[in-house]
Design a protein around this motif. Structure first.
Motif, PDB file in Angstrom:
ATOM      1  N   LEU A  16       0.825  -1.210   0.000  1.00  0.00           N
ATOM      2  CA  LEU A  16       0.000   0.000   0.000  1.00  0.00           C
ATOM      3  C   LEU A  16       0.860   1.261   0.000  1.00  0.00           C
ATOM      4  O   LEU A  16       0.540   2.234  -0.671  1.00  0.00           O
ATOM      5  CB  LEU A  16      -0.938   0.007   1.205  1.00  0.00           C
ATOM      6  N   SER A  19       2.231   1.652  -3.459  1.00  0.00           N
ATOM      7  CA  SER A  19       1.147   2.100  -4.330  1.00  0.00           C
ATOM      8  C   SER A  19       0.844   3.574  -4.103  1.00  0.00           C
ATOM      9  O   SER A  19       0.666   4.334  -5.044  1.00  0.00           O
ATOM     10  CB  SER A  19      -0.110   1.262  -4.077  1.00  0.00           C
ATOM     11  N   LYS A  23       1.256   6.418  -6.829  1.00  0.00           N
ATOM     12  CA  LYS A  23       0.102   7.221  -7.214  1.00  0.00           C
ATOM     13  C   LYS A  23       0.409   8.707  -7.083  1.00  0.00           C
ATOM     14  O   LYS A  23       0.093   9.498  -7.955  1.00  0.00           O
ATOM     15  CB  LYS A  23      -1.096   6.831  -6.343  1.00  0.00           C
ATOM     16  N   MET A  62      -2.761   1.816 -13.624  1.00  0.00           N
ATOM     17  CA  MET A  62      -4.028   1.915 -12.891  1.00  0.00           C
ATOM     18  C   MET A  62      -4.959   0.755 -13.223  1.00  0.00           C
ATOM     19  O   MET A  62      -5.734   0.321 -12.369  1.00  0.00           O
ATOM     20  CB  MET A  62      -4.721   3.244 -13.208  1.00  0.00           C
ATOM     21  N   ASN A  65      -3.591  -2.335 -11.408  1.00  0.00           N
ATOM     22  CA  ASN A  65      -3.796  -2.220  -9.971  1.00  0.00           C
ATOM     23  C   ASN A  65      -4.995  -1.293  -9.748  1.00  0.00           C
ATOM     24  O   ASN A  65      -4.819  -0.108  -9.458  1.00  0.00           O
ATOM     25  CB  ASN A  65      -2.533  -1.661  -9.302  1.00  0.00           C
ATOM     26  N   PRO A  66      -6.206  -1.821  -9.918  1.00  0.00           N
ATOM     27  CA  PRO A  66      -7.407  -0.978  -9.867  1.00  0.00           C
ATOM     28  C   PRO A  66      -7.555  -0.146  -8.594  1.00  0.00           C
ATOM     29  O   PRO A  66      -8.178   0.904  -8.622  1.00  0.00           O
ATOM     30  CB  PRO A  66      -8.555  -1.986 -10.003  1.00  0.00           C
ATOM     31  N   SER A  67      -6.958  -0.596  -7.495  1.00  0.00           N
ATOM     32  CA  SER A  67      -7.067   0.204  -6.268  1.00  0.00           C
ATOM     33  C   SER A  67      -6.289   1.518  -6.378  1.00  0.00           C
ATOM     34  O   SER A  67      -6.508   2.437  -5.597  1.00  0.00           O
ATOM     35  CB  SER A  67      -6.588  -0.598  -5.054  1.00  0.00           C
ATOM     36  N   SER A  68      -5.409   1.620  -7.376  1.00  0.00           N
ATOM     37  CA  SER A  68      -4.642   2.856  -7.570  1.00  0.00           C
ATOM     38  C   SER A  68      -5.320   3.808  -8.549  1.00  0.00           C
ATOM     39  O   SER A  68      -4.784   4.873  -8.847  1.00  0.00           O
ATOM     40  CB  SER A  68      -3.235   2.524  -8.081  1.00  0.00           C
ATOM     41  N   ASP A  70      -7.051   6.636 -10.231  1.00  0.00           N
ATOM     42  CA  ASP A  70      -7.337   8.036  -9.929  1.00  0.00           C
ATOM     43  C   ASP A  70      -7.977   8.620 -11.176  1.00  0.00           C
ATOM     44  O   ASP A  70      -7.309   8.777 -12.201  1.00  0.00           O
ATOM     45  CB  ASP A  70      -6.043   8.766  -9.565  1.00  0.00           C
ATOM     46  N   SER A 136     -13.936   4.115 -12.003  1.00  0.00           N
ATOM     47  CA  SER A 136     -13.092   2.966 -11.663  1.00  0.00           C
ATOM     48  C   SER A 136     -12.364   2.502 -12.918  1.00  0.00           C
ATOM     49  O   SER A 136     -12.716   2.888 -14.036  1.00  0.00           O
ATOM     50  CB  SER A 136     -13.949   1.816 -11.124  1.00  0.00           C
TER      51      SER A 136
END
Length: 161
Positions: A16, A19, A23, A62, A65-68, A70, A136
């Motif tokens: 995290l 990441s 980001k 992105m 790593n979809p959680s990143s 923006d 997303s």
């Protein structure tokens, strides 16, 4: 068992943190047009391709790593590409444009090359449009894939190895 949970927690925290740093770096260093007005056509298009590559890598990261994801940064990078397509293709015009990593087929079969550029333009525009409302990575995954596919199909025929 506790050691495994602690190790997993530490690993997740590290991921995290990496990441988050990535980001932040991406948002702080958006792709910019490095093509200079006075540059020769080969240098100008190579500089634009570098901009496109940076934008592409940011967006691809992105999606991987979809959680990143923006939305604003993704949109900015999609726009970087879509808004510079006309500038890119003018750097393939005329004898001075020949050379670099470009195959002669660009000039010997100009109609086919133009068709490829039009497919790319449409895919880049569709990605930028999708990015306008994206919340997303899933919202732009299809359009990104289509744009990336047109990059690859054009490079396969028109770029030297």
């Amino acid at each position: 068992m506790l050691n495994k949970k602690l190790a997993l927690t530490a690993l997740l925290a590290s991921a995290l943190a990496i990441s988050a740093c990535s980001k932040t770096e991406t948002a702080a260093a958006p792709a910019t047009n490095t093509a200079e007005a006075g540059a020769n056509p080969v240098e100008a298009r190579e500089n634009l391709m570098k901009d496109w590559r940076r934008a592409n890598e940011t967006m691809k990261g992105m999606l991987e790593n979809p959680s990143s994801f923006d939305a604003a940064t993704f949109k900015q990078n999609a726009d970087t590409i879509a808004n510079s397509t006309a500038d890119m293709w003018k750097h393939f015009e005329g004898d001075a444009a020949k050379g670099g990593d470009a195959q002669d087929a660009i000039w010997t079969d100009a109609a086919a090359f133009k068709a490829e550029t039009e497919k790319f333009n449409a895919a880049a525009a569709a990605l930028a449009t999708a990015a306008t409302t994206a919340q997303s990575a899933a919202d732009v995954e299809k359009q990104f894939g289509e744009m990336a596919s047109t990059c690859g199909s054009c490079h396969k025929v028109y770029k030297k190895d």
